[in-house]
Design an enzyme around this catalytic site. Structure first.
Site, mmCIF file in Angstrom:
data_model
loop_
_atom_site.group_PDB
_atom_site.id
_atom_site.type_symbol
_atom_site.label_atom_id
_atom_site.label_comp_id
_atom_site.label_asym_id
_atom_site.label_seq_id
_atom_site.Cartn_x
_atom_site.Cartn_y
_atom_site.Cartn_z
ATOM 1 N N SER A 15 -53.356 12.407 22.602
ATOM 2 C CA SER A 15 -53.549 13.075 23.897
ATOM 3 C C SER A 15 -53.812 14.573 23.740
ATOM 4 C CB SER A 15 -52.315 12.883 24.773
ATOM 5 O OG SER A 15 -52.087 11.514 24.980
ATOM 6 N N GLY A 16 -53.019 15.247 22.912
ATOM 7 C CA GLY A 16 -53.168 16.692 22.745
ATOM 8 C C GLY A 16 -54.445 17.052 22.004
ATOM 9 N N THR A 42 -50.521 7.799 20.132
ATOM 10 C CA THR A 42 -49.353 6.989 20.485
ATOM 11 C C THR A 42 -49.350 6.607 21.962
ATOM 12 O OG1 THR A 42 -48.049 8.035 18.752
ATOM 13 C CG2 THR A 42 -46.829 6.944 20.507
ATOM 14 N N CYS A 43 -49.593 7.560 22.830
ATOM 15 C CA CYS A 43 -49.471 7.296 24.271
ATOM 16 C C CYS A 43 -50.373 6.147 24.714
ATOM 17 C CB CYS A 43 -49.805 8.561 25.055
ATOM 18 S SG CYS A 43 -49.864 8.280 26.823
ATOM 19 N N CYS A 48 -46.859 5.049 25.932
ATOM 20 C CA CYS A 48 -46.739 5.089 27.405
ATOM 21 C C CYS A 48 -47.570 4.028 28.126
ATOM 22 C CB CYS A 48 -47.170 6.446 27.934
ATOM 23 S SG CYS A 48 -46.789 7.840 26.873
ATOM 24 N N LYS A 51 -46.778 0.322 27.274
ATOM 25 C CA LYS A 51 -45.389 0.161 27.736
ATOM 26 C C LYS A 51 -45.351 -0.070 29.243
ATOM 27 C CE LYS A 51 -43.419 3.280 29.456
ATOM 28 N NZ LYS A 51 -42.848 4.445 28.817
ATOM 29 N N ALA A 115 -57.687 13.009 7.736
ATOM 30 C CA ALA A 115 -58.125 14.356 7.371
ATOM 31 C C ALA A 115 -56.950 15.099 6.750
ATOM 32 C CB ALA A 115 -58.616 15.097 8.605
ATOM 33 N N TYR A 180 -34.925 6.878 25.690
ATOM 34 C CA TYR A 180 -36.015 6.380 26.541
ATOM 35 C C TYR A 180 -36.496 4.997 26.064
ATOM 36 C CZ TYR A 180 -37.473 11.024 28.487
ATOM 37 O OH TYR A 180 -37.572 12.220 29.131
ATOM 38 N N GLU A 184 -36.013 1.468 27.997
ATOM 39 C CA GLU A 184 -37.211 0.869 28.616
ATOM 40 C C GLU A 184 -37.477 -0.525 28.048
ATOM 41 O OE1 GLU A 184 -39.667 4.904 29.871
ATOM 42 O OE2 GLU A 184 -40.298 3.852 28.081
ATOM 43 N N ARG A 201 -24.752 4.245 20.008
ATOM 44 C CA ARG A 201 -23.636 4.905 19.308
ATOM 45 C C ARG A 201 -22.797 5.812 20.209
ATOM 46 N NH1 ARG A 201 -26.840 9.374 15.497
ATOM 47 N NH2 ARG A 201 -27.698 10.607 17.199
ATOM 48 N N GLY A 265 -35.298 7.455 17.858
ATOM 49 C CA GLY A 265 -35.987 8.735 17.810
ATOM 50 C C GLY A 265 -37.301 8.642 17.056
ATOM 51 N N ASP A 306 -46.263 16.329 19.515
ATOM 52 C CA ASP A 306 -45.038 15.840 18.867
ATOM 53 C C ASP A 306 -44.860 16.351 17.442
ATOM 54 O OD1 ASP A 306 -44.606 14.462 21.171
ATOM 55 O OD2 ASP A 306 -44.605 12.462 20.278
ATOM 56 N N ALA A 344 -39.726 10.684 33.667
ATOM 57 C CA ALA A 344 -39.267 9.394 34.195
ATOM 58 C C ALA A 344 -38.872 8.498 33.046
ATOM 59 C CB ALA A 344 -40.377 8.732 34.995
ATOM 60 N N HIS A 439 -40.770 8.766 57.592
ATOM 61 C CA HIS A 439 -39.900 7.641 57.929
ATOM 62 C C HIS A 439 -40.696 6.358 58.147
ATOM 63 C CE1 HIS A 439 -36.234 5.831 59.385
ATOM 64 N NE2 HIS A 439 -36.901 5.365 60.423
ATOM 65 N N GLU A 444 -37.155 10.037 52.047
ATOM 66 C CA GLU A 444 -36.721 10.907 53.147
ATOM 67 C C GLU A 444 -35.280 11.374 52.944
ATOM 68 O OE1 GLU A 444 -36.159 9.047 57.113
ATOM 69 O OE2 GLU A 444 -36.578 7.160 56.095
#
Ligand code: NDP
Length: 463
Positions: A15-16, A42-43, A48, A51, A115, A180, A184, A201, A265, A306, A344, A439, A444
């Site tokens: 992504s980056g 990865t994403c 993400c 997933k 590379a 996370y 998930e 743990r 991790g 990352d 999230a 509403h 709300e």
């Protein structure tokens, strides 16, 4: 600058890296980008995006159950794992192609190759067996799931990488970790009908979140049928003659599973990249050390995402890429802003959160107002599902500034995105109070909690 083949060479097409390459190319820079695995990183490829598709898949059994209260009779449903995997793979391949095409359309050159840095201006493209040179180099090689060599039998364990391509859905799974990914995937596998045990743990899952949400999610997950063992770790994994795995956990209990997944991790991808040869400084954990502008100790080599181990989130890597472009190519030095990041957890129910937890806020602010509402979402009135939604605002009693907003319940991630704006803008509780409610919605509640549920003075709760 023409002395170099490229104005910018990016190592890593996640992504980056892709964002930096695409935007630099669209500014007219000569850009190359190399990816050794699949563009999207990865994403998109094994994080993400797939997933979230798995999360959707795993939610259907509850939707089918909930439909009864609304008058629907749903025939007995059946699930086919290979169909989900094939459809998910098709979507990921489509996105991967778009990522690569976007760079090319902007005028950048993409390379399917590992590379490696040869020196501070030279990169070796291994698949092409040649070197290229660049004025500026950006390392955006991301990270990978941490393995657990200290665990006997860890060779039998999988990580999230493999979870996306299991040949068959396990009957039972043990997941190690309480972050996370562990949370998930515990919900995903449980939703798909897998007998799921989470081994964590610590005292309570999701250590970085507000304690109220952690406890409420823990209870809800257990009520659904997910077993959660806290204060426990896997001590030994072994394979039985029938191929199933035995996991001995703290206290001696032996769990039987078809897969054991480690979610303990992620570590930065910096090995064998030539960083040492080029003279790039790295931290003890392997992360590339950068300054506030994502520049390494060498002024033409930069790193984002990352691999720098700042905040391991896709939107953060993308933000860092945009700041890098401002700094390196627009003469507008811009440091990424890592403060107040909405996030999230796609657990079931979801967590959406932005800003300080109550406990963290109490460490820095002597007087807090806590606004808290726990209620059954309207959808569950007729479905009969016994699940509460939780909303919480943490407010500085002195300035009335909203320091944190925390939600557990359906669409919490969507709400967190929007709450990120007022919290980033430094809005006060009075701004929330002046806002008209929509509403009937669950959200709300966020603008109708007029009285503090309790206060926290000098770290002590006062009801
Ligand atoms: P996390 O850092 O979230 O969680 C790691 C978990 O593993 C923690 O519970 C930690 O315990 C535990 N742990 C660490 N080492 C060990 C060990 N040796 N033995 C047993 N348990 C251990 O990492 P994840 O792998 O879940 O995810 C990596 C990152 O990816 C996240 O930090 C997040 O930034 C990102 N991500 C974001 C998602 C999203 O935005 N929805 C989804 C998935 C990932 P303790 O709490 O005690 O430290």
């Amino acid at each position: 600058m023409a002395a170099y083949d490229y104005d910018l060479f990016v190592i890593g097409g996640g992504s980056g890296g892709v964002r930096a390459a695409r935007v630099a190319a669209s500014l007219g820079k000569r850009v190359g980008i190399a990816e050794e695995f699949r563009f999207g990183g990865t994403c998109v490829i094994r994080g993400c995006v797939p997933k979230k598709l798995f999360v959707y898949a795993s939610q259907f059994p509850e939707h089918f159950e909930d439909a009864a209260g609304y008058g629907w009779t749903v025939p007995r449903a059946a699930f086919d794992w290979p169909t989900l995997i094939a459809n998910k793979d098709r979507e990921i391949a489509r996105l991967e192609a778009i990522y690569q095409k976007n760079v090319a359309n902007a005028g950048g050159e993409t390379f399917q190759s590992r590379a490696v840095l040869v020196d501070r201006h030279t990169i070796r493209l291994e698949a092409e067996d040649r070197t290229v040179t660049a004025d500026q180099i950006l390392v955006a090689t991301g990270g990978r799931p941490a393995l657990h060599p200290a665990l006997p039998g860890s060779e039998y364990c999988i990580t999230s990488n493999e979870a996306f391509h299991l040949a068959e859905l396990p009957k039972a799974i043990v997941i190690e970790g309480g972050g996370y990914i562990a949370v998930e995937f515990a919900n995903i596998f449980h939703g798909l009908g897998v007998e799921t045990t989470l081994v964590y743990r610590g005292t309570e899952i999701l250590s970085r979140f507000d304690m109220d949400l952690r406890q409420a999610l823990h209870q809800t997950m257990e009520k659904k049928g997910i077993r959660i063992l806290c204060h426990a770790v896997s001590e030994d994994v072994s394979r039985r003659a029938d191929g199933r795995l035995e996991v001995r956990v703290t206290g001696g209990e032996v769990l039987l599973a078809d897969q054991v997944m480690l979610a303990i991790g992620r570590v930065p991808n910096t090995e064998n990249l030539g960083l040492e040869a080029a003279g790039v400084d790295m931290a003890k954990n392997g992360a590339i050390v950068v300054d506030a502008w994502s520049r390494t100790n060498l002024d033409n080599i930069w790193a984002i995402g990352d691999v720098t181990n700042r905040v391991q989130l896709t939107p953060v890597a993308i933000h860092e890429a945009m700041c890098f472009i401002e700094t390196a190519f627009k003469d507008n030095p811009t440091a990424p802003d890592h403060d107040v990041i909405a996030t999230a957890v796609f657990s079931q129910p979801e967590i959406g959160t932005v800003g300080l937890s109550e406990d963290d806020a109490a460490k820095h602010f002597p007087d807090l107002e806590i606004y808290r509402a726990a209620f059954r979402p309207m959808r569950h009135t007729l479905s009969g599902r016994d699940e509460k939604m939780l909303m919480k605002l943490v407010v500085d009693g002195e300035t009335r500034k909203v320091l944190g907003a925390h939600i557990l319940g359906p669409d919490a991630g969507e709400m967190a995105q929007l709450l990120g704006i007022p919290l980033k803008a430094g809005s006060s509780k009075d701004d929330f109070d002046r806002t008209m409610a929509v509403h009937p919605t669950a959200a709300e509640e966020l603008v109708t909690m007029y009285k503090p549920t309790y206060r926290v003075k000098n770290g002590k709760r006062i009801d």
